[in-house]
Design an enzyme around this catalytic site. Structure first.
Site, PDB file in Angstrom:
ATOM      1  N   TRP A  12       5.700   4.518   0.695  1.00 27.77           N
ATOM      2  CA  TRP A  12       5.274   3.212   0.210  1.00 27.77           C
ATOM      3  C   TRP A  12       5.541   2.160   1.276  1.00 27.77           C
ATOM      4  O   TRP A  12       6.485   2.271   2.064  1.00 27.77           O
ATOM      5  CB  TRP A  12       6.032   2.839  -1.065  1.00 27.77           C
ATOM      6  CG  TRP A  12       5.445   3.470  -2.296  1.00 27.77           C
ATOM      7  CD1 TRP A  12       5.856   4.605  -2.915  1.00 27.77           C
ATOM      8  CD2 TRP A  12       4.331   2.969  -3.030  1.00 27.77           C
ATOM      9  NE1 TRP A  12       5.070   4.861  -3.999  1.00 27.77           N
ATOM     10  CE2 TRP A  12       4.117   3.875  -4.102  1.00 27.77           C
ATOM     11  CE3 TRP A  12       3.491   1.870  -2.906  1.00 27.77           C
ATOM     12  CZ2 TRP A  12       3.103   3.709  -5.031  1.00 27.77           C
ATOM     13  CZ3 TRP A  12       2.480   1.684  -3.827  1.00 27.77           C
ATOM     14  CH2 TRP A  12       2.283   2.602  -4.875  1.00 27.77           C
ATOM     15  N   ASP A  28      -1.325  11.712  14.553  1.00 29.39           N
ATOM     16  CA  ASP A  28      -2.148  11.571  13.342  1.00 29.39           C
ATOM     17  C   ASP A  28      -3.038  10.336  13.417  1.00 29.39           C
ATOM     18  O   ASP A  28      -3.039   9.499  12.518  1.00 29.39           O
ATOM     19  CB  ASP A  28      -1.240  11.506  12.109  1.00 29.39           C
ATOM     20  CG  ASP A  28      -2.026  11.588  10.805  1.00 29.39           C
ATOM     21  OD1 ASP A  28      -3.160  12.116  10.839  1.00 29.39           O
ATOM     22  OD2 ASP A  28      -1.522  11.117   9.777  1.00 29.39           O
ATOM     23  N   ALA A  43       0.861  -1.188   0.000  1.00 33.92           N
ATOM     24  CA  ALA A  43       0.000   0.000   0.000  1.00 33.92           C
ATOM     25  C   ALA A  43       0.892   1.230   0.000  1.00 33.92           C
ATOM     26  O   ALA A  43       2.120   1.129   0.061  1.00 33.92           O
ATOM     27  CB  ALA A  43      -0.912   0.001   1.223  1.00 33.92           C
TER      28      ALA A  43
END
Length: 812
Positions: A234, A349, A228
């Site tokens: 990456w 996050d 993904a």
């Protein structure tokens, strides 16, 4: 063409962007593009203002230091190709990138603005203004949410089957990692570049995988392919040739030319080497390959919470998880956050994309935004719709981390349209969301967790988990009707006084005076870290006057001693002393919620119910998982808002039947409203194993007959009251007093003609047939027995007169 509006720039705008500085034109100089369909599987939303109006994608993350609500990204308009400005290069610049040498045009600015440096001041991480407690322990293996919820299992995903056959980033998901503008977009039939430079800020972008199947990284990890891509890089699947060919994941940079991304990767390497927690992905190693760095972590085969959400059976735009399942996920995340915060780290996050469920376990992944609380500098990564509003100005903190958990819970638990725009830092009105209307405690929990003021939020993961666990118990009990009792981490057990139910045989559910209601409320637990904690605990065994004297002579006037003295003064009715003590403590300990609790209890004890109500209401918002504030609030609303009082009492009683006063309060409000059946049902719900079962049954007997007009009674109700009384183990005097009351009601019913209308159906009451003579004889005998026992001469004379008046008439 128009003149560029940037100060000091003499360029002109062509195709929506300045040909000199590359900055986008001011609003109105270029036509807005039509909304695009969201590319997320199973999502039916559209991209508006750069974000999906349903799932919030894309982009995955926002620029470092950028507050939520960044300007809407727009795809770049058609621009003419320019010649490369590098000496001797014949190439042309397309998408801001030379197709020969790879350089940006010479006039393109690549100096990051202050908004993208990530150098923001560190905000306050603890205000202490709303600190409320510590968490309960989590539960059984195979269950999530403190061992209370069994969520659907997510099968382990075979690593080989997870590799992407064609690793590409869709053009609709290509955004500049620095400013959030669309990059790498095609024009006409020409596809967009996967590498280049952002025409707005000049930052380099690259969406091309750096590793290929067969590559050997660090001489140890054989690459199989891409899994993904994310906001920072990456992700590749590999096998560790040195450790039994175990599956591992390599994570690289999305854009190795971005300074903030490089800093975040370095931070991730340093911080994650110290992390060891079952709810956080394990980091094995960090290696270099081809000039790039890669983190080596364990492979977690499963499904992200975002993917679990998107495959829910509801229509697009209405997708949400069952509330108990969402809360269970939240509790697991809070366990991981509690650990991270204890290490001095913040996640920054968090969102549903960054949590994977595999089988029955949850793991935090993608910890690229993790940073140390003590670090005032460095890149700050977050996601619009989840990130706390003060991040850009104050930097991350524990409370801003917990804010993201609250936002994620909202996204998971109800269709949260507009959470990246209209409600970017707020919640919809409770009236607009069915699950919030049904579960007020959950609504209050979310509103505290996502409060705009960091000081009003939860101050650590433990206290947030404590309250969320209490909310979960309420949700589960409402679903299947099974109570979920648990000791509180903040309050002791409720107290039970004769004035709240024990003497119900003599006063069937009387209106409880405020001072009695205050005395029956649970008492906050003593802080065990206080030097006088043991001394204060011993005061509870003393009478109020003795306890007051002991507390006044305590070896030290610690906060716990003064709080205990305030509680004692409330019981003694010394209002002025209570106010003085609490004012003194509020100055020294502004963050102690117990001060507000004792203020509310003191007002209630003085009969100032209207003044106590808003304080209990605020405490309910502060402690949404605790029954105690709801009990106080319910009492305050018995007269002014009986329907609300019933709802609050029912919620407490349904969730935890250790709070017996909730059952008596519920019965009291129903009786005041004239619904005797509901009142008796509430009293009947007190379990037989409770020490308050007999008082509840006594109250049920009196409630069934006392004060009722004879025409309202039926033979069945009278017989049932008699049978209930006969089954109780009462002392003789108390039993006879209740028996006399039931027999009086039955005789009035019989003499009033109700028996002729409804029939006696051959029943018997306390062993006597429902006939006038039988009832008179039994009632006469009961009066005389009570007269024989009493030592009060006037009472004895009254009972004898009553016996003579009721005895059957004879000819003799």
């Amino acid at each position: 063409m128009s003149q560029c509006a940037e100060p000091g720039c003499g360029g002109t705008v062509d195709g929506g962007y300045c040909v000199l500085c590359g900055v986008a034109a001011s609003p109105g100089t270029a036509a807005p593009s039509a909304p695009d369909a969201c590319m997320q599987p199973g999502c039916g939303g559209t991209i508006s203002d750069g974000y999906c109006d349903i799932c919030g994608s894309p982009p995955a993350s926002i620029a470092p230091g950028t507050a939520p609500g960044v300007p809407a990204p727009r795809p770049p308009a058609e621009q003419p190709d320019d010649g490369c400005g590098q000496a001797g290069c014949p190439g042309t610049v397309m998408d801001g990138y030379c197709d020969v040498c790879g350089s940006p045009p010479a006039h393109t600015s690549r100096v990051a603005s202050a908004a993208t440096t990530g150098s923001t001041p560190t905000g306050s991480t603890r205000t202490g203004s709303t600190r409320t407690g510590s968490s309960r322990s989590s539960g059984r293996r195979g269950m999530l949410g403190a061992g209370l919820v069994e969520v659907p299992r997510v099968p382990y995903r075979d690593p080989a089957g997870a590799v992407m056959s064609d690793p590409q980033v869709a053009e609709a998901k290509r955004f500049c990692s620095s400013c959030g503008e669309p990059v790498g977009r095609g024009r006409g039939d020409r596809p967009g570049r996967t590498e280049g430079f952002c025409p707005k800020c000049g930052a380099r972008f690259s969406f091309t995988p750096k590793l290929s199947p067969g590559d050997l990284v660090g001489g140890q990890y054989g690459v199989l392919g891409c899994l993904a891509h994310g906001g920072l890089g990456w992700i590749y699947l590999a096998k560790d040739r040195n450790v039994s060919d175990r599956w591992v994941v390599l994570k690289g940079l999305l854009d190795s030319g971005d300074a903030d991304a490089m800093a975040a990767a370095a931070a991730e390497r340093a911080y994650l080497a110290e992390v060891e927690h079952p709810n956080i992905v394990k980091i094995y190693n960090f290696v270099q390959h081809g000039g790039d760095g890669y983190i080596v972590m364990e492979y977690v085969g499963g499904e992200s919470l975002k993917d679990i959400l998107l495959r829910q059976p509801q229509p697009p735009g209405e997708k949400h998880l069952p509330l108990a399942q969402a809360i269970a996920y939240g509790l697991e995340v809070l366990r991981a956050f509690e650990y991270l915060h204890a290490q001095g780290l913040v996640y920054c996050d968090f969102k549903p994309d960054n949590v994977i469920q595999s089988e029955e376990q949850l793991r935090l992944i993608d910890l690229g935004g993790v940073r140390r609380l003590a670090d005032p500098d460095g890149a700050i990564y977050g996601t619009v719709g989840y990130q706390a509003p003060e991040i850009a100005a104050d930097g991350p903190s524990v409370s801003s981390d917990l804010y993201t958990v609250g936002r994620a819970l909202a996204v998971l638990s109800f269709p949260f349209r507009g959470y990246t725009r209209t409600f970017v830092d707020s919640l919809p009105p409770r009236s607009d969301v069915p699950v919030l209307r049904r579960f007020e405690s959950y609504d209050r929990f979310l509103r505290r967790a996502t409060h705009r003021d960091p000081a009003q939020r939860f101050q650590d993961a433990a206290e947030m988990a404590e309250q969320l666990t209490g909310v979960l118990r309420e949700v589960l009990a409402a679903g299947d009707g099974t109570p979920r009792p648990a000791p509180s981490g903040l309050f002791g057990p409720e107290r039970f006084t004769t004035r709240t139910g024990e003497a119900a045989g003599e006063q069937a559910l009387p209106p409880v005076p405020p001072e009695a209601a205050a005395a029956a409320l649970p008492v906050p637990l003593v802080d065990g870290t206080d030097p006088a904690a043991g001394f204060v605990s011993g005061l509870s065994a003393l009478e109020p006057a003795q306890a007051a004297e002991a507390a006044a002579s305590a070896p030290a006037r610690t906060p716990e001693v003064r709080l205990a003295l305030a509680r004692i003064k409330i019981e003694l009715g010394a209002a002025e002393e209570v106010d003085r003590l609490l004012d003194e403590l509020a100055t020294e300990r502004p963050g102690d919620w117990r001060i507000g609790w004792y203020r509310a209890v003191a007002l209630l004890a003085r009969g100032r119910v209207a003044d106590a109500e808003p304080l209990f209401d605020r405490l309910y918002g502060l402690l949404p998982g605790e029954p105690a504030p709801r009990l106080g609030l319910a009492y305050c609303r018995e007269s002014t808002a009986p329907a609300e009082a019933i709802r609050l009492y029912e919620t407490v009683w349904r969730t935890d039947q250790n709070y017996i006063n909730a059952a008596f309060g519920l019965a009291r409000v129903h009786l005041a409203a004239g619904d005797r059946g509901a009142a008796v049902a509430a009293l009947d719900s007190v379990p037989k194993i409770s020490i308050r079962y007999v008082p509840a049954q006594v109250a049920a007997v009196a409630t069934a007959v006392r004060g009722r007009p004879p025409a309202e009674l039926t033979a069945a109700e009278l017989v049932a009251a008699g049978d209930r009384l006969a089954a109780l183990d009462l002392d003789a005097e108390r039993r006879d007093r209740l028996a006399a009351e039931v027999l009086e009601a039955a005789l009035d019913w019989l003499l009033g003609g109700s028996a002729a209308a409804g029939g006696t159906q051959g029943g018997s009451l306390l062993g006597a047939p429902l006939t006038e003579t039988s009832l008179r004889r039994l009632l006469e005998a009961t009066y005389r027995e009570l007269a024989r026992r009493t030592r009060d001469r006037d009472e004895c004379r009254r009972l004898v007169d009553s016996a003579n008046a009721v005895r059957p008439r004879t000819l003799l």
